[in-house]
Enzyme design. Structure first.
Site, mmCIF file in Angstrom:
data_model
loop_
_atom_site.group_PDB
_atom_site.id
_atom_site.type_symbol
_atom_site.label_atom_id
_atom_site.label_comp_id
_atom_site.label_asym_id
_atom_site.label_seq_id
_atom_site.Cartn_x
_atom_site.Cartn_y
_atom_site.Cartn_z
ATOM 1 N N ASP A 123 36.812 47.754 30.632
ATOM 2 C CA ASP A 123 37.364 47.450 32.133
ATOM 3 C C ASP A 123 36.028 47.131 32.808
ATOM 4 O OD1 ASP A 123 40.016 47.449 31.326
ATOM 5 O OD2 ASP A 123 39.979 49.521 31.998
ATOM 6 N N ASP A 141 44.461 42.841 30.833
ATOM 7 C CA ASP A 141 45.324 43.774 31.781
ATOM 8 C C ASP A 141 45.958 42.593 32.793
ATOM 9 O OD1 ASP A 141 44.371 45.934 30.722
ATOM 10 O OD2 ASP A 141 42.972 46.266 32.020
#
Length: 170
Positions: A123, A141
């Site tokens: 991330d 995401d």
């Protein structure tokens, strides 16, 4: 059900490829250029910050001890398979649902590869306000969230004719 894949939602599978490639290229760039937790401020509310997510959305089950890697792998494979079957069964003209399903599949596969390759998801998109940070996330995401939003939106604004065409509700 459409008679061939060309007439079905599978014609939208190019979106899966686009999301997957963009997600993987962005993560490879982060891995090649950032140390863990390294952060570069881009805007007064946005950083690139490399973090590892061993859990799911919003770091759910991040500290669960490792078994969650396999749970989320099974969930990603299961949902991707289910949505692909649904794409095959619906007409190519249902653009909102076809786009939604392919966004979710592309995102799920992008994060799946991370879990299998690294044991965690990379991330790096870090939005914040003053000292409050939203959990870091990635392109996969984002695609999953947009796809889920489109599925919800479609359930409120569309009805289907017997031939599969959308009809506005109300």
């Amino acid at each position: 059900m459409p008679s061939s894949w060309k007439e079905s939602g599978l014609r939208w599978y190019w979106v899966v490829v686009l999301v997957f490639v963009a997600d993987q290229l962005s993560k490879q760039w982060v891995l090649a250029n950032f140390d863990l937790r390294e952060s570069i401020n881009l805007l007064p509310f946005f950083n690139f910050t490399y973090v590892r997510n061993y859990g799911a959305a919003f770091s759910f089950l991040n500290d669960a001890g490792g078994w969650q890697r396999w749970l989320f792998t099974l969930v990603a494979v299961g949902f991707s398979t289910l949505l692909t079957v649904w794409l095959r069964k619906q007409p190519k003209g249902l653009w909102r649902l076809n786009l939604a399903y392919t966004l979710v599949i592309g995102g799920a596969l992008g994060n799946l590869i991370d879990r299998l390759q690294h044991g965690f998801v990379v991330d790096f998109l870090d939005f914040y306000w003053k000292t409050s940070h939203f959990p870091a996330f990635n392109i996969a995401d984002s695609a999953i969230c947009v796809g889920a939003g489109l599925i919800i939106l479609d359930s409120f604004i569309s009805e289907r004719k017997p031939n599969g065409e959308d009809v506005a509700k109300g």
